[in-house]
Enzyme design. Structure first.
Site, PDB file in Angstrom:
ATOM      1  N   HIS A  45      47.690  61.726  42.823  1.00  0.00           N
ATOM      2  CA  HIS A  45      46.884  62.246  43.931  1.00  0.00           C
ATOM      3  C   HIS A  45      47.761  62.590  45.117  1.00  0.00           C
ATOM      4  CE1 HIS A  45      42.461  61.024  42.968  1.00  0.00           C
ATOM      5  NE2 HIS A  45      43.071  61.582  41.945  1.00  0.00           N
ATOM      6  N   TYR A  56      37.228  58.582  52.071  1.00  0.00           N
ATOM      7  CA  TYR A  56      36.991  57.438  52.960  1.00  0.00           C
ATOM      8  C   TYR A  56      36.028  57.915  54.043  1.00  0.00           C
ATOM      9  CZ  TYR A  56      40.997  54.911  50.938  1.00  0.00           C
ATOM     10  OH  TYR A  56      41.863  54.249  50.081  1.00  0.00           O
ATOM     11  N   PRO A  69      40.847  45.618  51.519  1.00  0.00           N
ATOM     12  CA  PRO A  69      41.250  46.660  50.561  1.00  0.00           C
ATOM     13  C   PRO A  69      41.267  48.094  51.108  1.00  0.00           C
ATOM     14  CG  PRO A  69      39.070  45.807  50.035  1.00  0.00           C
ATOM     15  CD  PRO A  69      39.596  44.952  51.130  1.00  0.00           C
ATOM     16  N   LYS A 123      46.519  48.274  49.622  1.00  0.00           N
ATOM     17  CA  LYS A 123      47.875  47.738  49.695  1.00  0.00           C
ATOM     18  C   LYS A 123      48.137  46.463  48.884  1.00  0.00           C
ATOM     19  CE  LYS A 123      50.094  50.563  52.284  1.00  0.00           C
ATOM     20  NZ  LYS A 123      49.855  51.613  51.291  1.00  0.00           N
ATOM     21  N   TYR A 126      50.040  55.028  53.942  1.00  0.00           N
ATOM     22  CA  TYR A 126      49.206  55.018  52.734  1.00  0.00           C
ATOM     23  C   TYR A 126      50.055  55.173  51.476  1.00  0.00           C
ATOM     24  CZ  TYR A 126      45.011  55.610  49.905  1.00  0.00           C
ATOM     25  OH  TYR A 126      44.018  55.422  48.973  1.00  0.00           O
TER      26      TYR A 126
HETATM   27  P1  RFL Z   1      45.997  37.921  41.317  1.00  0.00           P
HETATM   28  O1  RFL Z   1      45.722  39.272  40.758  1.00  0.00           O
HETATM   29  O2  RFL Z   1      44.897  37.210  42.000  1.00  0.00           O
HETATM   30  O3  RFL Z   1      46.553  37.040  40.112  1.00  0.00           O
HETATM   31  C1  RFL Z   1      46.714  35.650  40.226  1.00  0.00           C
HETATM   32  C2  RFL Z   1      46.684  35.060  38.825  1.00  0.00           C
HETATM   33  O4  RFL Z   1      46.969  33.665  38.890  1.00  0.00           O
HETATM   34  C3  RFL Z   1      46.062  32.965  38.071  1.00  0.00           C
HETATM   35  N1  RFL Z   1      45.970  31.578  38.561  1.00  0.00           N
HETATM   36  C4  RFL Z   1      46.577  30.528  37.962  1.00  0.00           C
HETATM   37  N2  RFL Z   1      47.323  30.437  36.852  1.00  0.00           N
HETATM   38  C5  RFL Z   1      47.791  29.223  36.488  1.00  0.00           C
HETATM   39  N3  RFL Z   1      47.514  28.094  37.180  1.00  0.00           N
HETATM   40  C6  RFL Z   1      46.759  28.130  38.309  1.00  0.00           C
HETATM   41  N4  RFL Z   1      46.498  27.030  38.984  1.00  0.00           N
HETATM   42  C7  RFL Z   1      46.250  29.393  38.738  1.00  0.00           C
HETATM   43  N5  RFL Z   1      45.490  29.800  39.796  1.00  0.00           N
HETATM   44  C8  RFL Z   1      45.328  31.126  39.663  1.00  0.00           C
HETATM   45  C9  RFL Z   1      44.766  33.770  38.187  1.00  0.00           C
HETATM   46  O5  RFL Z   1      43.904  33.527  37.096  1.00  0.00           O
HETATM   47  C10 RFL Z   1      45.314  35.190  38.195  1.00  0.00           C
HETATM   48  O6  RFL Z   1      45.437  35.722  36.893  1.00  0.00           O
HETATM   49  O7  RFL Z   1      47.212  37.961  42.339  1.00  0.00           O
HETATM   50  P2  RFL Z   1      48.503  38.910  42.433  1.00  0.00           P
HETATM   51  O8  RFL Z   1      49.209  38.966  41.106  1.00  0.00           O
HETATM   52  O9  RFL Z   1      49.218  38.479  43.637  1.00  0.00           O
HETATM   53  O10 RFL Z   1      47.921  40.379  42.645  1.00  0.00           O
HETATM   54  C11 RFL Z   1      47.271  40.740  43.825  1.00  0.00           C
HETATM   55  C12 RFL Z   1      46.226  41.827  43.558  1.00  0.00           C
HETATM   56  O11 RFL Z   1      45.396  41.411  42.496  1.00  0.00           O
HETATM   57  C13 RFL Z   1      45.396  42.147  44.782  1.00  0.00           C
HETATM   58  O12 RFL Z   1      46.180  42.143  45.941  1.00  0.00           O
HETATM   59  C14 RFL Z   1      44.724  43.531  44.662  1.00  0.00           C
HETATM   60  O13 RFL Z   1      43.768  43.532  43.635  1.00  0.00           O
HETATM   61  C15 RFL Z   1      44.077  43.934  45.968  1.00  0.00           C
HETATM   62  N6  RFL Z   1      43.337  45.197  45.879  1.00  0.00           N
HETATM   63  C16 RFL Z   1      43.993  46.402  45.933  1.00  0.00           C
HETATM   64  N7  RFL Z   1      45.325  46.451  46.005  1.00  0.00           N
HETATM   65  C17 RFL Z   1      45.970  47.649  45.977  1.00  0.00           C
HETATM   66  O14 RFL Z   1      47.208  47.697  46.055  1.00  0.00           O
HETATM   67  N8  RFL Z   1      45.312  48.854  45.863  1.00  0.00           N
HETATM   68  C18 RFL Z   1      43.971  48.891  45.787  1.00  0.00           C
HETATM   69  O15 RFL Z   1      43.414  49.991  45.630  1.00  0.00           O
HETATM   70  C19 RFL Z   1      43.253  47.646  45.848  1.00  0.00           C
HETATM   71  N9  RFL Z   1      41.931  47.633  45.768  1.00  0.00           N
HETATM   72  C20 RFL Z   1      41.957  45.196  45.720  1.00  0.00           C
HETATM   73  C21 RFL Z   1      41.267  46.443  45.671  1.00  0.00           C
HETATM   74  C22 RFL Z   1      41.254  44.014  45.596  1.00  0.00           C
HETATM   75  C23 RFL Z   1      39.911  44.062  45.423  1.00  0.00           C
HETATM   76  N10 RFL Z   1      39.269  42.822  45.261  1.00  0.00           N
HETATM   77  C24 RFL Z   1      38.349  42.563  44.247  1.00  0.00           C
HETATM   78  C25 RFL Z   1      39.769  41.690  45.995  1.00  0.00           C
HETATM   79  C26 RFL Z   1      39.917  46.509  45.520  1.00  0.00           C
HETATM   80  C27 RFL Z   1      39.227  45.315  45.422  1.00  0.00           C
HETATM   81  C28 RFL Z   1      37.724  45.456  45.294  1.00  0.00           C
HETATM   82  C1  PHB Z   2      39.789  51.552  44.032  1.00  0.00           C
HETATM   83  O1  PHB Z   2      39.825  52.618  43.382  1.00  0.00           O
HETATM   84  O2  PHB Z   2      39.389  50.501  43.517  1.00  0.00           O
HETATM   85  C2  PHB Z   2      40.248  51.532  45.435  1.00  0.00           C
HETATM   86  C3  PHB Z   2      40.806  52.681  45.976  1.00  0.00           C
HETATM   87  C4  PHB Z   2      41.222  52.677  47.299  1.00  0.00           C
HETATM   88  C5  PHB Z   2      41.057  51.542  48.077  1.00  0.00           C
HETATM   89  C6  PHB Z   2      40.511  50.395  47.522  1.00  0.00           C
HETATM   90  C7  PHB Z   2      40.102  50.379  46.199  1.00  0.00           C
HETATM   91  O3  PHB Z   2      41.441  51.575  49.379  1.00  0.00           O
END
Ligand code: RFL
Ligand code: PHB
Length: 408
Positions: A72, A201, A310, A314, A402
């Site tokens: 994109h 957005y 989110p 990032k 971004y």
């Molecule tokens: P995670 O993905 O939470 O993984 C942690 C893992 O550790 C396990 N765990 C354990 N394992 C062993 N022993 C224990 N005691 C444990 N406790 C926990 C868990 O089961 C899990 O598998 O952390 P990590 O790896 O630091 O990754 C971070 C990302 O997942 C998070 O920052 C992103 O998802 C945030 N986020 C977004 N980030 C982006 O860069 N671009 C995006 O577009 C974006 N969109 C989002 C998002 C997060 C969202 N939510 C649901 C919070 C959109 C959403 C809706």
């Molecule tokens: C997504 O596609 O899940 C998404 C995209 C952009 C954001 C957050 C989540 O800022």
């Protein structure tokens, strides 16, 4: 059990780190509390920065991403029923982002690890990190009802916001910087073609809305008439600002579509496509930084150390940045005998993290409607959006943040 690097958590941080260490010839064991299906299905991020894409390619983990991911070159900002496109390459000297779901990144890395990497133990829950301030840190964990110990040279806590590793840092050394927001995101996945070819957005008096997507899934059907028939199923990912504490099931599908339609409304003939909703969930919004990110031989990476709302896309990208910094520091230590980069880990990561915290906060307050907002706040938001839309310097600032801050 013994290893060089004990990795707690198989989210993006833990899995990317395991891959980087494997490629550098450093052995590691990954402990993950959940099962494989859970790790591969948890719906989350969708946007990879250029730097994250480069890291996955260099690590040999980008084959499917390069085939299926969508490049994109911009996003649309929508406000006051108007549309403004931010063009990334022309503002940043050629950068873009990739739409490829976190679930798919995790699937690819799990498959690689199980095929050619070292141990990745599912349903192995870390209970505590012990002796982090000694030369021999240990992870106590439970698997199949039995307790065991993983002896390590280093432990990297990649166990997300709710994990146990952060707790091993003595309270007297920890500083937490935090902000919560009075709203959350209701997110849906829907089997319908995205209504726009880039992310939208939208700022609206009723609240924020985001239009995103997942790469189409191609299914091959054997057919008598032609050699093979492939059908693309399109997937839309959409989010609505809702009050903090909202239950996803309290919104009926038609209500969600009606509300999305209102918030995305434009003065031109743009239309929102509706389709069957296949998944619904609510994400709370939080900004959080734990300092320092290192205690002795325990290093925190990703959501275990920091959370961003989110809106700036990032979180996953920061997690990748942290583990790249750690892997480089460990390789430097092996090659030169110097621990200088390991010692600088926290400081190096935090510089980039605070820039992402700032940007994520700015995007959040630019686009969401605070329930306590006054007419002054509303006008200010519109003025900030006008500034981005009308001034190249302001637009460049957004585009650079971004598409991602440099890893070095
Ligand atoms: P995670 O993905 O939470 O993984 C942690 C893992 O550790 C396990 N765990 C354990 N394992 C062993 N022993 C224990 N005691 C444990 N406790 C926990 C868990 O089961 C899990 O598998 O952390 P990590 O790896 O630091 O990754 C971070 C990302 O997942 C998070 O920052 C992103 O998802 C945030 N986020 C977004 N980030 C982006 O860069 N671009 C995006 O577009 C974006 N969109 C989002 C998002 C997060 C969202 N939510 C649901 C919070 C959109 C959403 C809706
Ligand atoms: C997504 O596609 O899940 C998404 C995209 C952009 C954001 C957050 C989540 O800022």
């Amino acid at each position: 059990m013994r290893t060089t690097v004990g990795i707690i958590g198989a989210g993006p941080a833990g899995l990317v780190l395991a891959r980087l260490l494997h490629n550098a010839g450093i052995d590691a064991v990954v402990l993950e509390s959940r099962d494989r299906a859970y790790v591969e299905q948890r719906q989350r991020a969708g946007i990879l920065e250029q730097g994250t894409v480069d890291v996955l390619r260099a690590a040999g983990a980008a084959e499917r991403m390069d085939r299926e991911g969508l490049r994109h070159d911009g996003i649309e900002l929508r406000f006051d029923r108007r549309r403004h496109r931010v063009d990334f390459p022309s503002l940043t000297g050629g950068k873009s982002v990739m739409v490829y779901a976190q679930t798919e990144v995790c699937k690819d890395l799990v498959a690689l690890r199980l095929k050619e990497g070292g141990p990745l133990l599912f349903e192995a829950e870390a209970l505590a990190v012990e002796d982090a301030d000694t030369e021999h840190p240990r992870v106590r964990f439970r698997r199949q009802g039995r307790e065991d110990v993983l002896e390590c040279d280093y432990v990297v806590g990649c166990d997300g916001f709710w994990g146990v590793s952060r707790k091993a840092i003595p309270a007297g050394l920890s500083r937490v910087h935090e902000r919560t927001y009075p709203f959350a995101w209701l997110g849906i996945l829907a089997d319908v073609a995205p209504s726009h070819d880039e992310l939208v957005y939208a700022r609206h008096d009723r609240g924020f809305a985001l239009l995103s997507m997942r790469p189409p899934v191609t299914r091959h059907h054997p057919s008598k008439e032609v050699a093979s028939l492939s059908i693309d199923s399109y997937v839309s990912r959409l989010y609505l600002q809702v009050p903090a504490g909202t239950e996803a099931q309290s919104w009926a599908d038609e209500e969600i579509w009606d509300e999305l339609e209102r918030r995305f409304e434009t003065a031109d003939d743009w239309r929102l496509h509706r389709g069957p909703i296949t998944q619904k969930s609510v994400t709370p919004m939080r900004s959080f930084v734990h300092e320092p990110m290192r205690y002795g031989r325990l290093f925190l990476a990703g959501d275990a150390a920091h959370i961003v709302p989110p809106t700036g896309a990032k979180g996953l990208n920061l997690a990748v940045g942290d583990v790249v910094t750690f892997a480089r520091a460990l390789v430097h230590r092996r090659e030169t005998g110097s621990a200088e980069l390991l010692d600088a880990y926290s400081q190096t990561c935090l510089r980039r993290i605070w820039q992402a915290e700032r940007f994520s906060y700015d995007m959040t307050t630019l686009l969401h409607r605070d329930p306590a907002a006054t007419s002054f706040d509303d006008r200010l938001q519109l003025a900030r959006l006008e500034r981005v839309a009308g001034h190249r310097a302001a637009e460049t600032d957004l585009a650079e943040a971004y598409t991602g801050f440099p890893l070095d």
